[in-house]
Design a protein around this motif. Structure first.
Motif, PDB file in Angstrom:
ATOM      1  N   THR A 175      33.287  39.297   9.823  1.00 39.62           N
ATOM      2  CA  THR A 175      34.007  38.356   8.971  1.00 39.62           C
ATOM      3  C   THR A 175      34.744  39.100   7.869  1.00 39.62           C
ATOM      4  N   GLU A 219      23.970  30.760   4.041  1.00 41.42           N
ATOM      5  CA  GLU A 219      25.134  29.874   4.050  1.00 41.42           C
ATOM      6  C   GLU A 219      24.812  28.549   3.371  1.00 41.42           C
ATOM      7  N   ASP A 250      40.338  33.864  13.412  1.00 44.44           N
ATOM      8  CA  ASP A 250      40.823  32.677  12.711  1.00 44.44           C
ATOM      9  C   ASP A 250      40.935  32.920  11.203  1.00 44.44           C
ATOM     10  N   ALA A 251      39.993  33.669  10.643  1.00 44.00           N
ATOM     11  CA  ALA A 251      40.034  33.936   9.202  1.00 44.00           C
ATOM     12  C   ALA A 251      41.314  34.671   8.809  1.00 44.00           C
ATOM     13  N   GLU A 258      37.895  40.523   9.315  1.00 48.09           N
ATOM     14  CA  GLU A 258      38.960  39.528   9.480  1.00 48.09           C
ATOM     15  C   GLU A 258      39.607  39.193   8.138  1.00 48.09           C
ATOM     16  N   SER A 273      37.294  30.227  15.391  1.00 46.78           N
ATOM     17  CA  SER A 273      37.329  31.157  16.517  1.00 46.78           C
ATOM     18  C   SER A 273      37.529  32.571  15.985  1.00 46.78           C
ATOM     19  N   GLN A 274      37.468  33.534  16.881  1.00 51.33           N
ATOM     20  CA  GLN A 274      37.682  34.927  16.493  1.00 51.33           C
ATOM     21  C   GLN A 274      39.099  35.117  15.949  1.00 51.33           C
ATOM     22  N   ALA A 280      27.948  33.472  12.125  1.00 52.18           N
ATOM     23  CA  ALA A 280      27.602  34.802  11.623  1.00 52.18           C
ATOM     24  C   ALA A 280      26.128  35.137  11.733  1.00 52.18           C
ATOM     25  N   ASN A 308      31.933  31.842   8.228  1.00 45.49           N
ATOM     26  CA  ASN A 308      31.813  32.007   9.677  1.00 45.49           C
ATOM     27  C   ASN A 308      30.504  31.352  10.119  1.00 45.49           C
ATOM     28  N   TYR A 324      35.853  26.754   7.187  1.00 46.84           N
ATOM     29  CA  TYR A 324      35.003  27.217   8.280  1.00 46.84           C
ATOM     30  C   TYR A 324      35.877  27.782   9.391  1.00 46.84           C
ATOM     31  N   THR A 325      35.593  28.994   9.797  1.00 46.01           N
ATOM     32  CA  THR A 325      36.378  29.572  10.887  1.00 46.01           C
ATOM     33  C   THR A 325      36.037  28.892  12.203  1.00 46.01           C
ATOM     34  N   GLY A 373      29.789  35.810   5.770  1.00 44.44           N
ATOM     35  CA  GLY A 373      29.378  36.166   7.116  1.00 44.44           C
ATOM     36  C   GLY A 373      28.938  37.615   7.131  1.00 44.44           C
TER      37      GLY A 373
END
Length: 301
Positions: free
Chosen positions: A69, A17, A42-43, A72, A39-40, A11, A8, A36-37, A65
């Motif tokens: 994260t 990271e 997305d994961a 998700e 949007s919200q 994050a 994320n 890589y995510t 994240g």
């Protein structure tokens, strides 16, 4: 086993990271992908899609994240076969890993690869799931404020939560609704200050809301605080933060503690419910605990 690192980029801690990406560039001794995510949520969608397109083999999805994260990712793997989740904690709170000793224990690729998989409980609200803490009342006022300030450079992590607490003191100390725990109504008067329902131990970066929790005992830790005057609230916040509130006799008149498999919340007005930092809105919620519902890869030496 194949590892899929779900990063994320929003994050919080870019250094953690960046360290992970540098370590991955040097490693050729295990199979992995990086995503890589965008949007919200997305994961969650990506994990479902990835598993559908890659139905064979064992997969470990690593949440890179914060607790959002992680939430998700666990919603993505829930119900799937031959999958687990791990954590590379580089978010603002990183509360779930505190149960296992803290973020430093998880910021090691070798520890992740040498990790031990354990089954952990999952709390379910409708079609949504949580592994750490579900909370409402005062804490949701905190999260609403925290969301506004956590991207400010000097107010990340636990500092953002502290600012949220300060803001909620003035507008979030009296909340309305009925809290029913395994059939027992905890607040016949219909009022409460806050309530946490937990499998993990920490919330808000440093508040040990559930000091007696066990992540795979089949029970949720329910702690409700009654409404109280401001001076009383200020006097007990420190004990609550340190996780002393359940055994302190001076707090027995304002703290109600239960272990439960099912919690029902009923409100006449729409209210916020926070799942691992993610807020949903409604008037009626049923929260049930599912014993050892998913696999977690605990980083080990």
């Amino acid at each position: 086993m194949k590892y899929i690192f779900i990063i994320n980029p929003a994050a919080g801690k870019e250094d953690s990271e960046r360290e992970l990406l540098n370590l991955l560039k040097e490693r050729k001794d295990f199979d992995f992908d990086v995503y890589y995510t965008k949007s919200q949520k997305d994961a969650t969608y990506y994990i479902r899609k990835y598993r559908k397109e890659n139905p064979d083999g064992y997969l470990c999805f690593v949440a890179c994240g914060g607790d959002g994260t992680v939430n998700e990712v666990i919603n993505g793997i829930y119900g799937l076969d031959n999958v687990s989740f791990g954590i590379w904690p580089c978010g603002s709170g990183n509360d779930y890993v505190k149960y296992f000793g803290g973020a430093d224990n998880f910021l090691s690729l070798d520890k992740l690869l040498n990790g031990q998989e354990i089954k952990v409980d999952v709390m379910t609200v409708g079609k949504m799931h949580s592994v750490n803490v579900i909370n409402f009342g005062f804490d949701c006022h905190v999260v609403r404020t925290m969301e506004k300030v956590k991207t400010w450079p000097i107010l990340s992590g636990k500092h953002a939560y502290t600012v949220g607490v300060a803001g909620a003191v003035f507008k979030g100390r009296k909340n309305y609704g009925r809290i029913i725990v395994d059939g027992e109504l905890l607040n016949p008067e219909g009022e409460y200050l806050l309530c946490t329902i937990a499998n993990g131990s920490y919330v808000g970066g440093s508040y040990k809301c559930a000091p007696k929790s066990v992540v795979n005992d089949g029970l949720m830790e329910v702690c409700m605080a009654r409404c109280m005057p401001l001076f009383r609230f200020i006097s007990i916040v420190g004990k609550y933060q340190k996780g002393l509130h359940l055994d302190d006799e001076t707090m027995a008149d304002v703290i109600v503690y239960r272990q439960a498999k099912k919690v029902e919340i009923i409100s006449d007005e729409e209210m916020d419910l926070c799942l691992d930092g993610e807020i949903i809105v409604g008037k009626h919620f049923i929260i049930e605990n599912e014993h050892e519902a998913i696999s977690f890869r605990e980083s080990k030496e």
